[in-house]
Design a protein around this motif. Structure first.
Motif, short mmCIF file in Angstrom:
data_model
loop_
_atom_site.label_atom_id
_atom_site.label_comp_id
_atom_site.label_asym_id
_atom_site.label_seq_id
_atom_site.Cartn_x
_atom_site.Cartn_y
_atom_site.Cartn_z
N LEU A 29 0.83 -1.21 0.00
CA LEU A 29 0.00 0.00 0.00
C LEU A 29 0.87 1.26 0.00
CD1 LEU A 29 -2.83 -1.12 2.46
CD2 LEU A 29 -3.02 -0.75 -0.03
N TYR A 30 1.91 1.24 0.81
CA TYR A 30 2.86 2.36 0.83
C TYR A 30 3.49 2.54 -0.55
CZ TYR A 30 7.27 4.79 1.31
OH TYR A 30 8.32 5.65 1.10
N ALA A 31 3.96 1.43 -1.13
CA ALA A 31 4.66 1.47 -2.41
C ALA A 31 3.79 2.04 -3.52
CB ALA A 31 5.14 0.07 -2.79
N MET A 32 2.51 1.69 -3.52
CA MET A 32 1.62 2.11 -4.60
C MET A 32 0.97 3.47 -4.36
SD MET A 32 -0.41 -1.34 -5.63
CE MET A 32 0.12 -2.71 -4.62
N LEU A 33 0.67 3.77 -3.09
CA LEU A 33 -0.12 4.97 -2.81
C LEU A 33 0.68 6.12 -2.20
CD1 LEU A 33 -3.25 3.16 -1.31
CD2 LEU A 33 -2.90 3.94 -3.66
N LEU A 34 1.50 5.85 -1.20
CA LEU A 34 2.22 6.93 -0.52
C LEU A 34 3.53 7.31 -1.19
CD1 LEU A 34 1.63 6.09 3.25
CD2 LEU A 34 0.63 7.93 1.89
N SER A 35 4.29 6.33 -1.64
CA SER A 35 5.58 6.62 -2.25
C SER A 35 5.47 7.61 -3.42
CB SER A 35 6.28 5.34 -2.69
OG SER A 35 7.53 5.62 -3.27
N PRO A 36 4.51 7.44 -4.32
CA PRO A 36 4.41 8.42 -5.41
C PRO A 36 4.13 9.83 -4.91
CG PRO A 36 3.14 6.47 -5.95
CD PRO A 36 3.57 6.33 -4.51
N ALA A 37 3.32 9.95 -3.88
CA ALA A 37 3.00 11.28 -3.35
C ALA A 37 4.19 11.89 -2.61
CB ALA A 37 1.80 11.18 -2.41
N LEU A 38 4.93 11.06 -1.88
CA LEU A 38 6.05 11.56 -1.08
C LEU A 38 7.34 11.72 -1.88
CD1 LEU A 38 5.51 9.42 2.15
CD2 LEU A 38 4.93 11.83 1.81
N PHE A 39 7.60 10.79 -2.80
CA PHE A 39 8.89 10.75 -3.49
C PHE A 39 8.80 10.87 -5.00
CE2 PHE A 39 9.68 8.78 0.59
CZ PHE A 39 10.88 9.34 0.96
N GLY A 40 7.57 10.89 -5.53
CA GLY A 40 7.41 10.98 -6.97
C GLY A 40 7.68 9.68 -7.71
N ALA A 41 7.78 8.59 -6.96
CA ALA A 41 8.06 7.30 -7.61
C ALA A 41 7.33 6.19 -6.86
CB ALA A 41 9.56 7.02 -7.60
N ALA A 42 6.60 5.38 -7.62
CA ALA A 42 5.98 4.20 -7.02
C ALA A 42 7.06 3.11 -6.95
CB ALA A 42 4.81 3.71 -7.86
N LEU A 43 7.13 2.44 -5.82
CA LEU A 43 8.06 1.31 -5.71
C LEU A 43 7.45 0.14 -6.46
CD1 LEU A 43 9.05 1.52 -1.94
CD2 LEU A 43 10.26 2.47 -3.92
N GLN A 44 8.25 -0.50 -7.29
CA GLN A 44 7.77 -1.64 -8.07
C GLN A 44 8.79 -2.77 -7.98
OE1 GLN A 44 6.80 -0.24 -12.00
NE2 GLN A 44 4.93 0.72 -11.27
N PRO A 45 8.87 -3.41 -6.80
CA PRO A 45 9.86 -4.48 -6.64
C PRO A 45 9.60 -5.68 -7.54
CG PRO A 45 8.43 -4.33 -4.71
CD PRO A 45 8.12 -3.15 -5.58
N ALA A 46 8.41 -5.81 -8.08
CA ALA A 46 8.15 -6.90 -9.01
C ALA A 46 9.05 -6.78 -10.24
CB ALA A 46 6.68 -6.92 -9.42
#
Length: 166
Positions: A29-46
């Protein structure tokens, strides 16, 4: 009678699965929703899983399959890793979570990213900073959930020692 000894193997497995699932769901949830808002990048470890799979097999893995693989590694593998770190310092819940998260973050960004051709620690950019928060946050949550579940008076240990329905 209340159990005061060590948790059973079954209690450890249940606690690791629950803590791992809770931590991994929050991480995603953090990777998809918060990371883009906070850092401008969604985490996509897949994508990391896909790249490693391709290097090892020469084949391709769909994003969905790679997501499932990462989710299983994150929930079960990382849950077990947090439990192992907990064995080193069972009374230090926060330290366990931070240490486990730092190790996993370094493995992802400092070892695996260069293996697939990315720069070391992704040059400490926004993605790496967000990954730090995600990994440490996830393992802190896992450590706290494990501590609660493995407490002799709460969680799976208390449930296992209760007399059951009357």
């Amino acid at each position: 009678m209340m159990e005061t000894g060590s948790p059973s193997a079954k209690q450890l497995v249940v606690a690791v699965v629950i803590a791992g699932l809770v931590g991994e769901v929050i991480f995603e949830l953090y990777a998809m929703l918060l990371s883009p808002a906070l850092f401008g990048a969604a985490l996509q470890p897949a994508n990391l899983v896909r790249a490693i799979y391709g290097m090892l097999t020469g084949g391709a893995l769909s994003y969905q399959a790679a997501f499932v693989v990462h989710f299983l590694i994150g929930s079960l593998g990382f849950g077990v890793f947090v439990l192992l770190v907990r064995q080193l310092m069972p009374e230090r819940v926060v330290a366990t979570g931070i240490l486990a998260g730092l190790v996993l973050w370094f493995v992802a960004q400092g070892i695996l990213a260069p293996v697939i051709g990315r720069p070391f620690m992704m040059e400490f950019g926004a993605y790496t900073q967000s990954s730090f928060i995600g990994h440490v946050g996830m393992t802190l949550i896992m450590s706290c959930v494990l501590a609660w579940l493995l407490s002799p008076t709460r969680g799976v240990r208390a449930m296992a020692s209760s007399p059951g329905p009357v």
